[in-house]
Write a protein that holds these residues in place. Structure first.
Motif, PDB file in Angstrom:
ATOM      1  N   HIS A  65       9.279   9.789  36.798  1.00  0.00           N
ATOM      2  CA  HIS A  65       8.028   9.720  36.027  1.00  0.00           C
ATOM      3  C   HIS A  65       7.381   8.360  36.262  1.00  0.00           C
ATOM      4  CE1 HIS A  65       9.286  13.391  34.006  1.00  0.00           C
ATOM      5  NE2 HIS A  65      10.453  12.809  33.751  1.00  0.00           N
ATOM      6  N   ILE A  66       6.170   8.386  36.763  1.00  0.00           N
ATOM      7  CA  ILE A  66       5.445   7.139  37.044  1.00  0.00           C
ATOM      8  C   ILE A  66       4.260   6.989  36.099  1.00  0.00           C
ATOM      9  CG2 ILE A  66       4.087   5.900  38.777  1.00  0.00           C
ATOM     10  CD1 ILE A  66       5.942   7.019  40.890  1.00  0.00           C
ATOM     11  N   ALA A  67       3.359   7.975  36.093  1.00  0.00           N
ATOM     12  CA  ALA A  67       2.254   7.929  35.138  1.00  0.00           C
ATOM     13  C   ALA A  67       2.783   8.131  33.725  1.00  0.00           C
ATOM     14  CB  ALA A  67       1.220   9.003  35.475  1.00  0.00           C
ATOM     15  N   PHE A  68       2.173   7.452  32.761  1.00  0.00           N
ATOM     16  CA  PHE A  68       2.574   7.511  31.356  1.00  0.00           C
ATOM     17  C   PHE A  68       4.017   7.051  31.169  1.00  0.00           C
ATOM     18  CE2 PHE A  68      -0.366  11.279  31.902  1.00  0.00           C
ATOM     19  CZ  PHE A  68      -1.506  10.531  31.641  1.00  0.00           C
ATOM     20  N   ALA A  69       4.424   6.096  32.004  1.00  0.00           N
ATOM     21  CA  ALA A  69       5.771   5.538  31.944  1.00  0.00           C
ATOM     22  C   ALA A  69       5.700   4.105  32.475  1.00  0.00           C
ATOM     23  CB  ALA A  69       6.744   6.380  32.776  1.00  0.00           C
ATOM     24  N   PRO A  70       6.726   3.291  32.228  1.00  0.00           N
ATOM     25  CA  PRO A  70       6.696   1.901  32.699  1.00  0.00           C
ATOM     26  C   PRO A  70       6.417   1.712  34.184  1.00  0.00           C
ATOM     27  CG  PRO A  70       8.427   2.162  31.075  1.00  0.00           C
ATOM     28  CD  PRO A  70       7.868   3.535  31.319  1.00  0.00           C
TER      29      PRO A  70
ATOM     30  N   SER B 113      -1.110   4.356  31.201  1.00  0.00           N
ATOM     31  CA  SER B 113       0.054   4.274  30.311  1.00  0.00           C
ATOM     32  C   SER B 113       0.185   5.450  29.349  1.00  0.00           C
ATOM     33  CB  SER B 113      -0.014   2.990  29.492  1.00  0.00           C
ATOM     34  OG  SER B 113      -1.078   3.055  28.561  1.00  0.00           O
ATOM     35  N   GLY B 114      -0.941   6.048  28.953  1.00  0.00           N
ATOM     36  CA  GLY B 114      -0.905   7.111  27.955  1.00  0.00           C
ATOM     37  C   GLY B 114      -0.878   6.627  26.525  1.00  0.00           C
ATOM     38  N   HIS B 115      -0.838   5.308  26.312  1.00  0.00           N
ATOM     39  CA  HIS B 115      -0.905   4.748  24.952  1.00  0.00           C
ATOM     40  C   HIS B 115       0.182   5.337  24.038  1.00  0.00           C
ATOM     41  CE1 HIS B 115      -4.236   1.967  24.082  1.00  0.00           C
ATOM     42  NE2 HIS B 115      -4.862   2.528  25.096  1.00  0.00           N
TER      43      HIS B 115
END
Length: 270
Positions: free
Chosen positions: A125-130, A209-211
């Protein structure tokens, strides 16, 4: 225009634009007392945001420092095809909006992105993750070390490196014992500029990040979440901490930048 009037106008503008905002931020943070401000910073989501910010900053500084040193050395010491193109590409993040960078990472690694679904199937997981936050931070801080080192390295030339090479020094010996000692103040200045920029990045990180509170919110994102949630004391307390970290970094950078400028003037490391 009389000199005193110009001086007064300059200090007035500096006071309004640069001094008044942080003073107001601190005043709002301490509105209910110092203890209350500290309590808000001890909140689990706040601590998570601080840890994530520090982690992403350290990682991006290390990676971009290594790349920046090698890129500046290559561009300053050697002539090769498309050298100007490489310089322009390194400087591109300065002119591209961070939001655009965030959207590009989403296009590549988001759930509906080019590679997002394939990566999700293997548990990456890259998007919405560190990892996505790190990529966004790397992009916006990409040029600073290289751009800080380039003028000094070009001014110094490559005589010292050539002499070391004739004496039989290896690549790494030349780098560690000749090149880096000659540019150490400029290097520290670039590292601190990268640090300050990484800590305060909002646009690209916000997009990718997706907040997610407690997971993917850095300090700037957490400040926005708190303020939008009408938790003004907590928001300004976090903003005060972030501003203090940034000002300390910029203060150190100003010192090292002065040393680097002195090195350029005298043609040697100060």
């Amino acid at each position: 225009m009389p000199r005193w009037l110009l001086i007064a106008a300059t200090y007035t503008i500096v006071g309004i634009m640069l001094i008044l905002p942080p003073v107001l931020v601190v005043a709002e943070a301490l509105r209910n007392g110092f203890g209350t401000a500290l309590t808000t910073l001890a909140d689990p989501d706040a601590l998570s945001a601080i840890r994530l910010t520090v982690t992403m900053t350290l990682a991006s500084v290390v990676i971009n420092t290594v790349f920046g040193v090698l890129a500046a050395w290559l561009i300053a010491k050697y002539r090769f095809p498309l050298r100007g193109v490489l310089t322009a590409l390194i400087e591109m993040p300065v002119s591209v909006s961070p939001v655009v960078a965030g959207l590009v990472w989403l296009l590549l690694f988001g759930t509906q992105g080019w590679w997002g679904q394939a990566l999700d199937r293997i548990g990456v997981h890259i998007a919405f993750a560190p990892p996505g936050i790190l990529l966004a931070t790397l992009f916006v801080t990409f040029p600073f070390v290289a751009r800080t080192l380039l003028p000094l390295m070009e001014q110094q030339g490559r005589d010292d490196e050539d002499a070391a090479m004739l004496l039989g020094a290896s690549f790494w010996q030349i780098l560690w014992q000749v090149t880096l000692p000659n540019v150490r103040w400029a290097l520290l200045s670039g590292v601190l500029l990268t640090t300050a920029r990484a800590m305060g990045e909002f646009g690209a990180v916000s997009v990718v990040s997706g907040h997610i509170p407690g997971l993917t919110e850095t300090m700037p994102l957490h400040i926005e979440t708190l303020y939008n949630g009408y938790q003004s004391v907590a928001a300004f307390s976090m903003a005060t901490l972030l501003a203090a970290m940034a000002m300390a970094t910029v203060g150190l950078r100003s010192f090292f930048e002065a040393r680097a400028r002195n090195a350029v003037i005298h043609g040697q490391d100060a």
